[in-house]
Each structure stands twice: as C-alpha cells, then as structure tokens.
Design an enzyme around this catalytic site. Sequence first.
Site, PDB file in Angstrom:
ATOM      1  N   PRO A   2      47.822  32.826  44.600  1.00  0.00           N
ATOM      2  CA  PRO A   2      48.279  31.497  44.373  1.00  0.00           C
ATOM      3  C   PRO A   2      47.238  30.420  44.368  1.00  0.00           C
ATOM      4  O   PRO A   2      46.455  30.267  45.295  1.00  0.00           O
ATOM      5  CB  PRO A   2      49.247  31.243  45.502  1.00  0.00           C
ATOM      6  N   GLU A   3      47.331  29.681  43.323  1.00  0.00           N
ATOM      7  CA  GLU A   3      46.651  28.408  43.261  1.00  0.00           C
ATOM      8  C   GLU A   3      47.756  27.365  43.372  1.00  0.00           C
ATOM      9  O   GLU A   3      48.895  27.724  43.644  1.00  0.00           O
ATOM     10  CB  GLU A   3      45.904  28.284  41.922  1.00  0.00           C
ATOM     11  N   LYS A  36      46.206  24.824  48.877  1.00  0.00           N
ATOM     12  CA  LYS A  36      46.946  26.062  48.585  1.00  0.00           C
ATOM     13  C   LYS A  36      47.724  26.525  49.810  1.00  0.00           C
ATOM     14  O   LYS A  36      48.166  27.682  49.874  1.00  0.00           O
ATOM     15  CB  LYS A  36      45.971  27.146  48.116  1.00  0.00           C
ATOM     16  N   ARG A 231      32.433  34.478  40.859  1.00  0.00           N
ATOM     17  CA  ARG A 231      33.753  34.583  40.233  1.00  0.00           C
ATOM     18  C   ARG A 231      33.592  34.727  38.734  1.00  0.00           C
ATOM     19  O   ARG A 231      32.605  34.272  38.161  1.00  0.00           O
ATOM     20  CB  ARG A 231      34.589  33.328  40.526  1.00  0.00           C
TER      21      ARG A 231
END
Length: 241
Positions: A2-3, A36, A231
Amino acid sequence: MPELPEVETIKKQLAAKLIGKKLQGMEIVDVRRRAKLLIIDFGDGSSLIFHLKLTGQLIFNGKPSKYTRKVFNFDDGSHLIFNNVRRFAWWKRVKNTKKIEEKFGPEALTVDLKTFKALLSKRPNSKIKPLLMNQQFIAGIGNIYSDEILFEAGVQPIRLVKTLTEQEIKKLFQSIGRVLKAAIKHQGSSVQHYLDAHGQKGGYVKYHKVYHKEKCSRCGAKITKIKIGGRSAHYCPNCQK
DNA sequence: CCGAAGACCTGCTGGC
DNA sequence: TGCCAGCAGGTCTTCG
C-alpha cells in the site's frame, strides 16, 4: 503494498464498518490515514496504528489463513484480520499518535503548490523520484505512484530538482493530485498482494502507464527500467524529459 | 546532504 | 520436474 491510494481505500471502508463498535470495551471513534499509516482512534484518546509495508492486509470479517498474524474481535461479533506474508508489516497500540505523525511531511493529496515549491527549493541536489518517495518530504507516495506521477508530468525520474523548470514543477504538482485521485477512485493497485478491507483487488493496475510496462501507451517506445535508490524506476525516454 | 547497499522476510516466476 | 537467481506497493541503518 500500500501506498496512499490503497491505505485511503482501506480507511474509507473500515471507517464505514468500525466507527461506533467496541474493541475490548473501548469505543472506536475514528479511522484515519496519515502517510501510509492506518490509524484507529478510541474514545479515551488512544489508538491502534498499522503499517502494511509490502504485503500487509486488513480484511473486515475475513477468513483467517496461514498468514493471519492477528484477529481483532469487536463487541458485535464482527472481526478484523491482519495478514502479513513477509512479516514486514506491523501494528501497535499507542496512547497518543502525535509523535509518530509529526515525523512525516505534508500529505501528498492536500499539499498546496506554494508549500510544494518551498519544499523542493530546499532539496536542489536530490533526484526527483527518491524525493517524491521520501515520507519526511511528502507523505504517501511510493514506487508505483512516483513512476506514474513522473510519466504524467513528463519528467524523468533521475532529474535533479534544481534542473526542473517552473513549468515542470507546476505540472508535477498537478500530476500528484491527478494520479492519486484517479487511483483512489479505482480502489488502488493490486500488483501482487494488495486487497482492500473487503478482500477485493484494486482496479487501477489497468490504468498504469509505465509501472511494469513494456511499451509506452502514448508513443510506443520501449519503457526504460533502471534502479534508483535500490528501487525499480520505469519511464518513457521519449515522453519524459 | 545524498544515495547506494544491505537488512528485515516469504513466495512466486522464469530460465536452464 | 527441480533448482536457483531475481524480483516484489516499504523503511531503516550504515557507510562513502
């Protein structure tokens, strides 16, 4: 997982179900999101805080599985399960959320252009993608949405802040709002593990323009995939400057 | 100040 | 079929 859009979706769903119920005799008075984090507030001022990291799930009246690490039972017989495949996600009970909340930058969904510009001017030598994902800078954006926002804005992820034009900064600001709102409208992105509070997948993946894409939907060019800050970053070398 | 690299965990996919 | 490298919505710490 989740963002911001995913946690926001879960927050809305849980708020509708949980407010007014009691957990171990304590009344739930609010369900909120900060960055978040999902926060459940009780009548006495204490809270439960959840961070779902990559594989956490919170499912109302869900059926427990081998990955269920905790079940919260409410006074009316309903329950909330906390699943955590990779065990990165966490939850804790706190008397006050203030200290935890104040570590984050302004919310990506509600920050204004003036504040956004002022924040950027303090970080001229940062690459824009890692900066967008820095929760102390702006809260809520992660790997998927930073890629999507930068595509929408036409800016490559490796650009240094000091090289961005006035026009690009404005476009970037608008793209943050547009992309996040569109993702919330479709209940977020289910790439691997994400499920909402009803155990349903989010529908925004089919609207992704660059994240995990092979070809640019706008010009057909091959999407470039690189590593930035450990990333994966995806961008169109043609549509993004 | 900035970011690369590794750590924390587990499961899935694709290549050989 | 079996094994292994590589990858995954996040964050933290250490290091150069």
